[in-house]
Design a protein around this motif. Structure first.
Motif, PDB file in Angstrom:
ATOM      1  N   LEU A  18       0.827  -1.202   0.000  1.00  0.00           N
ATOM      2  CA  LEU A  18       0.000   0.000   0.000  1.00  0.00           C
ATOM      3  C   LEU A  18       0.866   1.258   0.000  1.00  0.00           C
ATOM      4  O   LEU A  18       0.590   2.215  -0.741  1.00  0.00           O
ATOM      5  CB  LEU A  18      -0.940  -0.003   1.206  1.00  0.00           C
ATOM      6  N   LEU A  61      -6.564   5.043   4.473  1.00  0.00           N
ATOM      7  CA  LEU A  61      -6.376   3.610   4.272  1.00  0.00           C
ATOM      8  C   LEU A  61      -5.087   3.128   4.933  1.00  0.00           C
ATOM      9  O   LEU A  61      -5.045   2.072   5.564  1.00  0.00           O
ATOM     10  CB  LEU A  61      -6.344   3.295   2.778  1.00  0.00           C
ATOM     11  N   SER A  62      -4.017   3.906   4.760  1.00  0.00           N
ATOM     12  CA  SER A  62      -2.735   3.540   5.347  1.00  0.00           C
ATOM     13  C   SER A  62      -2.839   3.457   6.867  1.00  0.00           C
ATOM     14  O   SER A  62      -2.340   2.511   7.490  1.00  0.00           O
ATOM     15  CB  SER A  62      -1.669   4.564   4.937  1.00  0.00           C
ATOM     16  N   LEU A  65      -4.826   0.313   7.864  1.00  0.00           N
ATOM     17  CA  LEU A  65      -4.085  -0.935   7.692  1.00  0.00           C
ATOM     18  C   LEU A  65      -3.008  -1.089   8.755  1.00  0.00           C
ATOM     19  O   LEU A  65      -2.837  -2.168   9.341  1.00  0.00           O
ATOM     20  CB  LEU A  65      -3.466  -0.976   6.292  1.00  0.00           C
ATOM     21  N   LEU A  71     -13.657  -0.393   8.978  1.00  0.00           N
ATOM     22  CA  LEU A  71     -14.324   0.454   7.994  1.00  0.00           C
ATOM     23  C   LEU A  71     -15.025   1.614   8.683  1.00  0.00           C
ATOM     24  O   LEU A  71     -14.988   2.746   8.196  1.00  0.00           O
ATOM     25  CB  LEU A  71     -15.326  -0.383   7.198  1.00  0.00           C
ATOM     26  N   PHE A  74     -12.491   4.255   9.544  1.00  0.00           N
ATOM     27  CA  PHE A  74     -12.031   4.882   8.299  1.00  0.00           C
ATOM     28  C   PHE A  74     -13.051   5.900   7.801  1.00  0.00           C
ATOM     29  O   PHE A  74     -12.715   7.048   7.489  1.00  0.00           O
ATOM     30  CB  PHE A  74     -11.795   3.776   7.262  1.00  0.00           C
ATOM     31  N   PHE A 116     -12.515   1.010   0.680  1.00  0.00           N
ATOM     32  CA  PHE A 116     -11.866   0.359   1.814  1.00  0.00           C
ATOM     33  C   PHE A 116     -11.701  -1.133   1.554  1.00  0.00           C
ATOM     34  O   PHE A 116     -10.591  -1.680   1.683  1.00  0.00           O
ATOM     35  CB  PHE A 116     -12.707   0.587   3.080  1.00  0.00           C
ATOM     36  N   ASN A 119      -9.202  -2.039  -1.481  1.00  0.00           N
ATOM     37  CA  ASN A 119      -7.788  -1.795  -1.193  1.00  0.00           C
ATOM     38  C   ASN A 119      -7.265  -2.709  -0.099  1.00  0.00           C
ATOM     39  O   ASN A 119      -6.121  -3.172  -0.156  1.00  0.00           O
ATOM     40  CB  ASN A 119      -7.577  -0.329  -0.822  1.00  0.00           C
ATOM     41  N   MET A 120      -8.071  -2.982   0.906  1.00  0.00           N
ATOM     42  CA  MET A 120      -7.636  -3.882   1.970  1.00  0.00           C
ATOM     43  C   MET A 120      -7.460  -5.301   1.448  1.00  0.00           C
ATOM     44  O   MET A 120      -6.476  -5.976   1.759  1.00  0.00           O
ATOM     45  CB  MET A 120      -8.634  -3.867   3.129  1.00  0.00           C
TER      46      MET A 120
END
Length: 406
Positions: A18, A61-62, A65, A71, A74, A116, A119-120
């Motif tokens: 990521l 997102l970073s 993670l 979620l 986020f 979310f 990308n995860m």
């Protein structure tokens, strides 16, 4: 007695992938603008073009993670920021490809959920694939596993319990996630695991089911692709494998940044001996570190880069223009950079050559970026003595290393 608190470790490979994508933020208007493997190499969000939100979404997102956030966390933190910046709700936006205005959905809780989850899952798939590659000698098989509920797509259900070797070409397209919202997973297995599953009553499949493809046209680029039914357009590649390659390249870049020059060749050589490099040569995606840069060359070329990169674009050009170059030739690139016979500069190009015992030369052309932070191989081929002589007599050529008489 105090009870020890077990804190799960962050998924290092997933984080590395990521973060690598975050170094190249690519605002787009439509998801088709950055297709498949491009998503693995750069971070993008559809309809982000024209709005200053991409860095904010990536940062969210970073953080999620690295800190194991949900979620809900986020979305709660990101929503007010996106609303303040105007990236929210349904609005008229201008398509940069056509100049037309059209209504489009920008930010919403549902879109944040899609961003979310996608990308995860891709990041975790990369972490899993890195483990598959590392442990494939002990666990040489992969098993496709679905959630086994009413939400699983029929074509995915047909592949539940499919078991094939890690290196089987089938996984080049059918390694999950295979679409938006796909919840399928992969498990690595040993032969003993397989035997135990069969003993427990699992009905394993050892041959891929018949596959039907559908033609899909990317209306943004005109590209035509045949995509297996059951895989969403944009997901017909192996996101975990490509992400794992990015993670491996990032790890190598970190190691070579501070390593003595004499250690660069074995580090890079280990990478180009990998199965991942062989796949890259056959089907270029992403990029690969291939050639250490001696300090004298780096200084003359004005680059701080320690290792030259071979991009997928250049590799595709190589396959068209120089099909005579073999995998063994490409695997010689680390030794060419570490022990060149002749190196010279001609304008913006640096030429690195090694003379072989049969009298031929392996000839590498490289360029640095304008910032001097990176260097790329731009061409690799064989050359004759006459070719080299003609190159050396060009006006303005500067010889940096010449070991022909040694």
């Amino acid at each position: 007695m105090a009870t020890a608190q077990l804190i799960p470790l962050p998924p290092e490979d997933a984080i590395r992938v990521l973060l690598a994508r975050g170094r190249q933020l690519s605002p787009t208007f439509a998801w088709q603008d950055a297709y498949a493997a491009d998503h693995a190499a750069a971070f993008t969000v559809a309809k982000s073009a024209g709005f200053d939100v991409l860095q904010d979404i990536f940062n969210g997102l970073s953080k999620a993670l690295q800190e194991g956030r949900t979620l809900r966390d986020f979305a709660r933190e990101l929503t007010p920021l996106l609303q303040v910046k105007g990236w929210w709700g349904r609005q008229l936006v201008t398509d940069p490809l056509t100049g037309e205005q059209r209504p489009a959905q920008l930010g919403s809780l549902r879109r944040l959920e899609t961003i979310f989850n996608a990308n995860m899952r891709v990041s975790y798939a990369a972490g899993h694939w890195a483990n598959f590659e590392t442990n494939k000698r002990a666990r040489p098989f992969l098993r496709y596993v679905t959630m086994r509920d009413e939400h699983v797509r029929p074509e995915h259900s047909r592949r539940h319990n499919l078991v094939l070797p890690v290196d089987h070409p089938y996984w080049q397209k059918w390694a999950c996630p295979n679409g938006w919202g796909c919840r399928c997973t992969m498990q690595s297995l040993s032969q003993r695991d397989i035997d135990q599953l069969i003993e427990d009553g699992e009905k394993l499949i050892f041959e891929p089911p018949d596959e039907v493809t559908q033609t899909w046209v990317n209306k943004r680029t005109g590209e035509v692709r045949d995509i297996p039914v059951g895989i969403d357009p944009g997901w017909d590649y192996n996101p975990g494998q490509l992400g794992a390659n990015i993670a491996a390249n990032e790890a190598l870049a970190e190691k070579t940044a501070a390593a003595p020059f004499e250690l660069l060749e074995p580090m890079v050589a280990d990478r180009v001996r990998s199965d991942a490099f062989a796949r890259f040569i056959e089907k270029p995606e992403g990029s690969m570190p291939v050639m250490p840069i001696p300090p004298a060359i780096g200084e003359a070329a004005g680059t701080a880069a320690r290792v030259a990169i071979l991009s997928a674009e250049t590799m595709q050009k190589q396959l068209r223009r120089h099909p005579e170059m073999t995998l063994a030739d490409y695997r010689a690139l680390p030794s060419i950079g570490a022990n060149p016979t002749l190196v010279f500069r001609d304008g913006a190009n640096t030429f690195v050559l090694v003379k072989l015992d049969d009298g031929r030369w392996r000839y590498v052309a490289a360029k640095t970026t304008k910032t001097g932070k990176a260097a790329f191989v731009t061409s690799f081929r064989y050359a004759s003595d006459e070719n080299v002589r003609r190159l050396l007599v060009r006006e303005g050529v500067k010889v940096l290393i010449d070991r022909r008489g040694m």
